[in-house]
Write an enzyme that holds these catalytic residues in place. Sequence first.
Site, short mmCIF file in Angstrom:
data_model
loop_
_atom_site.label_atom_id
_atom_site.label_comp_id
_atom_site.label_asym_id
_atom_site.label_seq_id
_atom_site.Cartn_x
_atom_site.Cartn_y
_atom_site.Cartn_z
N GLY A 116 0.83 -1.20 0.00
CA GLY A 116 0.00 0.00 0.00
C GLY A 116 0.87 1.25 0.00
O GLY A 116 1.22 1.75 1.06
N ARG A 170 -0.01 6.79 -0.74
CA ARG A 170 0.22 8.07 -0.08
C ARG A 170 1.28 7.93 1.01
O ARG A 170 2.45 8.17 0.80
CB ARG A 170 -1.09 8.61 0.50
CG ARG A 170 -2.16 8.86 -0.57
CD ARG A 170 -3.12 9.97 -0.17
NE ARG A 170 -3.85 9.71 1.04
CZ ARG A 170 -4.59 10.61 1.67
NH1 ARG A 170 -4.68 11.84 1.20
NH2 ARG A 170 -5.27 10.30 2.77
N ASN A 195 -2.35 -8.61 -5.81
CA ASN A 195 -3.62 -8.57 -5.07
C ASN A 195 -3.37 -9.33 -3.78
O ASN A 195 -3.39 -10.56 -3.76
CB ASN A 195 -4.73 -9.21 -5.89
CG ASN A 195 -6.07 -9.17 -5.17
OD1 ASN A 195 -6.14 -8.94 -3.96
ND2 ASN A 195 -7.14 -9.42 -5.89
N TYR A 199 -15.44 -1.36 7.86
CA TYR A 199 -14.09 -0.84 8.09
C TYR A 199 -13.68 -1.01 9.55
O TYR A 199 -12.59 -1.51 9.84
CB TYR A 199 -14.03 0.64 7.69
CG TYR A 199 -12.70 1.31 7.99
CD1 TYR A 199 -11.62 1.15 7.13
CD2 TYR A 199 -12.55 2.09 9.13
CE1 TYR A 199 -10.41 1.76 7.41
CE2 TYR A 199 -11.35 2.71 9.41
CZ TYR A 199 -10.27 2.54 8.55
OH TYR A 199 -9.07 3.14 8.83
N LYS A 232 -10.58 -3.34 11.13
CA LYS A 232 -9.44 -2.77 11.84
C LYS A 232 -9.33 -3.29 13.27
O LYS A 232 -8.22 -3.43 13.80
CB LYS A 232 -9.52 -1.25 11.81
CG LYS A 232 -9.30 -0.65 10.43
CD LYS A 232 -7.93 -1.00 9.87
CE LYS A 232 -7.65 -0.32 8.54
NZ LYS A 232 -6.30 -0.60 8.02
N ILE A 249 -3.91 12.14 9.94
CA ILE A 249 -2.56 12.26 9.40
C ILE A 249 -2.55 13.12 8.14
O ILE A 249 -1.80 14.09 8.04
CB ILE A 249 -1.98 10.86 9.08
CG1 ILE A 249 -1.88 10.04 10.38
CG2 ILE A 249 -0.61 10.99 8.42
CD1 ILE A 249 -1.00 10.65 11.45
#
Length: 246
Positions: free
Chosen positions: A12, A15, A62, A157, A161, A190
């Site tokens: 990932g 960013r 993936n 989500y 997490k 962030i």
Amino acid sequence: MDIQGKVAVITGTKRIGSVVGFRLAEKGADVVLTYNRSKKEAEAAAELIRNKGRRAMTLQANLSLSQDTQSMVKEILLQMGRIDILVNMASVYLSKPFLETSEADWDENISVNLKSAYLCAKAVLPAMRAQGGGRIINFADWIAASGRPRYKGFVEYYVSKVGVIGLTESLALELAPYHILVNAIAPGPILAPPGLTPEEDAEVKRATPLGRWGGEDEIAKAVISLVETDFITGECIRVDGGRHVS
């Protein structure tokens, strides 16, 4: 762990992951940047790392598929020779009222946010064991680390997490005999997301005790700290400007 000469794998990289990779390179690591769709960003980050005099490679995968994670690790070992650090940052972050969600929404969140971390940890384990140790750093969320949901529209989500935190604790216990330390980072505010209005930006700052967005380097500092430690494992570190106490 001394970072100099080690090989770090970051999943990932669109960013924050790119900055983490660059900062690890500054500390002397060679870096592998994996991506699913963000090829341009990964290759740009790899070029910056090479300009620092470190080796860098990019790989498309993936990571919710076991075959892809196994192939990724084989290629990394072939090209780089070892894997010392795994930073599981691959994530999706989507908001939708629960009544409007689908099984596909659930599957995507669990697969990308949780299953990929599990599969990647499993794939790098043989190499880390053979080398006598390693570091695995997963990414949770400050809300999940705070023990209760705070916002509607993030059921899938949030659950994924919370699962990352459970995975981190369980792996830390399982892998400690092999000197593999496993921790998690739970980011707060962030980076401002694209399309944030000035009013929304001001609200985030008001709700954060330190009064600002943290910036990518705060995550990189946390990653480096958890790589360098030799006695912290099974922890989830919130990097949220004090948001969880507000």
